[in-house]
Design a protein around this motif. Structure first.
Motif, PDB file in Angstrom:
ATOM      1  N   GLN A   1       0.743  -1.300   0.113  1.00 31.47           N
ATOM      2  CA  GLN A   1      -0.103  -0.033   0.085  1.00 31.47           C
ATOM      3  C   GLN A   1       0.694   1.257   0.122  1.00 31.47           C
ATOM      4  N   VAL A   2       2.137   0.980   0.094  1.00 32.32           N
ATOM      5  CA  VAL A   2       2.983   2.215   0.197  1.00 32.32           C
ATOM      6  C   VAL A   2       2.879   3.409  -0.951  1.00 32.32           C
ATOM      7  N   ASP A   3       2.892   2.894  -2.046  1.00 32.77           N
ATOM      8  CA  ASP A   3       2.957   3.969  -3.249  1.00 32.77           C
ATOM      9  C   ASP A   3       1.590   4.660  -3.176  1.00 32.77           C
ATOM     10  N   SER A   4       0.451   4.141  -2.873  1.00 30.27           N
ATOM     11  CA  SER A   4      -0.892   4.698  -2.947  1.00 30.27           C
ATOM     12  C   SER A   4      -1.124   5.609  -1.867  1.00 30.27           C
ATOM     13  N   VAL A   5      -0.333   5.116  -0.705  1.00 32.71           N
ATOM     14  CA  VAL A   5      -0.659   6.191   0.451  1.00 32.71           C
ATOM     15  C   VAL A   5       0.237   7.168   0.273  1.00 32.71           C
ATOM     16  N   ILE A   6       1.282   7.131  -0.136  1.00 38.18           N
ATOM     17  CA  ILE A   6       2.323   8.277  -0.599  1.00 38.18           C
ATOM     18  C   ILE A   6       1.618   9.326  -1.334  1.00 38.18           C
ATOM     19  N   GLU A   7       1.006   8.665  -2.357  1.00 36.13           N
ATOM     20  CA  GLU A   7       0.436   9.466  -3.386  1.00 36.13           C
ATOM     21  C   GLU A   7      -0.776  10.090  -2.910  1.00 36.13           C
ATOM     22  N   ALA A   8      -1.758   9.592  -2.254  1.00 37.77           N
ATOM     23  CA  ALA A   8      -2.958  10.270  -1.354  1.00 37.77           C
ATOM     24  C   ALA A   8      -2.308  11.328  -0.652  1.00 37.77           C
ATOM     25  N   ILE A   9      -1.366  11.226   0.150  1.00 41.35           N
ATOM     26  CA  ILE A   9      -1.092  12.301   1.227  1.00 41.35           C
ATOM     27  C   ILE A   9      -0.160  13.468   0.464  1.00 41.35           C
ATOM     28  N   SER A  10       0.467  13.003  -0.521  1.00 36.91           N
ATOM     29  CA  SER A  10       1.267  14.114  -1.385  1.00 36.91           C
ATOM     30  C   SER A  10       0.084  15.221  -2.137  1.00 36.91           C
ATOM     31  N   LEU A  11      -0.626  14.390  -2.600  1.00 39.63           N
ATOM     32  CA  LEU A  11      -1.952  15.236  -3.304  1.00 39.63           C
ATOM     33  C   LEU A  11      -2.636  15.579  -2.512  1.00 39.63           C
ATOM     34  N   ALA A  12      -3.188  15.502  -1.351  1.00 41.83           N
ATOM     35  CA  ALA A  12      -4.215  16.276  -0.492  1.00 41.83           C
ATOM     36  C   ALA A  12      -3.225  17.350   0.299  1.00 41.83           C
ATOM     37  N   ALA A  13      -1.997  17.066   0.679  1.00 44.70           N
ATOM     38  CA  ALA A  13      -1.538  17.869   1.578  1.00 44.70           C
ATOM     39  C   ALA A  13      -0.512  19.010   0.809  1.00 44.70           C
ATOM     40  N   LYS A  14      -0.548  18.885  -0.365  1.00 41.72           N
ATOM     41  CA  LYS A  14       0.294  20.196  -1.203  1.00 41.72           C
ATOM     42  C   LYS A  14      -0.531  21.213  -1.320  1.00 41.72           C
ATOM     43  N   SER A  15       0.006  22.375  -1.244  1.00 42.08           N
ATOM     44  CA  SER A  15      -0.587  23.649  -1.420  1.00 42.08           C
ATOM     45  C   SER A  15      -0.844  24.180  -2.818  1.00 42.08           C
TER      46      SER A  15
END
Length: 114
Positions: A69-83
């Motif tokens: 699940q690592v890649d999908s979790v990193i992508e989800a956090i990155s997209l949601a947290a990026k300003s």
């Protein structure tokens, strides 16, 4: 198994939580923390006196997941947290190996306990 630690801006917490829920992540630990990196803090004015705020408020997320699940979790956090436009201080994500997990209530171990 892996543990993902993410440091994000406090106002992005709900967006990140929602993004993680959408991909099936059910457990998250969130802690209010303070810190600084390249952002270096800022100055504020209080009762006419200017002072420097070195440590800025952040939220630390800890998420234990299966290795696939690592890649999908990193992508989800990155997209949601990026300003918008990607600014300094958006945060960081750290991935660490997780040797063992034990669910206290049932005694289950390993990925079943996640």
């Amino acid at each position: 198994m892996k543990i993902i630690t993410a440091i994000i801006k406090p106002f992005k917490l709900d967006e990140v939580r929602g993004a993680l829920s959408e991909i099936g992540v059910s457990g998250i630990t969130a802690t209010e923390v303070k810190g600084f990196g390249r952002q270096k803090g800022h100055t504020e004015l209080y009762r006419g006196a200017e002072y420097t705020v070195d440590f800025l408020p952040k939220v630390k997320l800890e998420i234990a997941i299966a290795a696939d699940q690592v890649d999908s979790v990193i992508e989800a956090i990155s997209l949601a947290a990026k300003s918008e436009g990607g600014k300094i201080g958006d945060g960081k994500i750290f991935i660490t190996a997780l040797e063992q997990v034990v669910r206290i209530r049932t005694g289950e171990t390993g990925s079943i306990a996640l």
